[in-house]
Design an enzyme around this catalytic site. Structure first.
Site: not given
Ligand code: GRF
Length: 202
Positions: A11, A106, A108, A143-144, A173
């Site tokens: 998370g 989402n 990725h 998917l993605d 991210e």
């Molecule tokens: C992240 O790398 C995200 O891109 C992928 O899963 C991971 C989740 O990490 N979909 P977190 O739970 O947000 O720390």
């Protein structure tokens, strides 16, 4: 804007959005619920600390039943934006996808359409690419593969391990997700075919 977050694990992206709201980077928004499929998720602790209601969905009752339940929870909380943050399920139920089309996003950890699916950072490292990154996209039945909203490139050519790649991309991210959710709070994305175009309304 009422935001619902779906998370299965650590998370950290969920946390970035909590912090983004607190720091005023995401305006006029509230995380109204965190939905998880994993009772052990660290995301639950983060939700509790921030007084965010947690809803558990049990995929053992079958994908369709679980996803109809997700839809009901989202509707009940009058969700405007659904944010998948490390949700380890591929959503396939038409009713849920249709109800939240262009309202479910989402993140990725790769520059899509490269390295779809699991362990994208390891895939990139093993392939030997020098640049990877992260993508925020709409969720659809592929998917993605939904329309791309925004991407950040990350240089990984000097990374010695896949873990190092993961760490470097994760930092970006967090920034990218806060930026995109903040944009939703101030406008909307119009989707035409593969293209998502931003229209600022305030
Ligand atoms: C992240 O790398 C995200 O891109 C992928 O899963 C991971 C989740 O990490 N979909 P977190 O739970 O947000 O720390």
């Amino acid at each position: 804007m009422n935001i619902a977050v779906l998370a299965s694990g650590r998370g950290s992206n969920f946390q970035a959005i909590i912090d983004g709201i607190r720091d005023g980077k995401i305006k006029n928004s509230e995380i109204v619920v965190m939905i998880t499929d994993n009772r052990e998720a660290k995301a639950i602790e983060r939700a509790r600390k921030n007084n965010i209601p947690v809803e558990f969905v049990d995929y053992r009752e079958g994908r369709e039943a679980a996803e109809i339940r997700i839809k009901k929870v989202l509707d009940r909380y009058k969700t405007d934006l659904v944010v998948l943050a490390g949700f380890m399920r591929v959503i396939k139920t038409k009713e849920l996808l249709d109800r939240y089309r262009n309202k479910m996003i989402n993140i990725h950890p790769a520059i899509l359409p490269a390295f779809k699916g699991m362990h994208a950072q390891r895939q990139a490292f093993e392939y030997g690419v020098k640049v990877s990154g992260c993508t925020v996209h709409f969720v659809d039945e592929t998917l993605d593969g939904g329309p791309i909203i925004e991407q950040t490139c990350v240089y990984i050519g000097d990374c010695k391990t896949a873990e190092e790649v993961e760490e470097r991309i994760l930092k970006e991210e967090h920034k990218l997700y806060v930026k995109v959710v903040g944009m939703f709070a101030e406008g909307k994305f119009k989707v035409e075919g593969r293209r998502a175009e931003y229209e600022k309304s305030i």
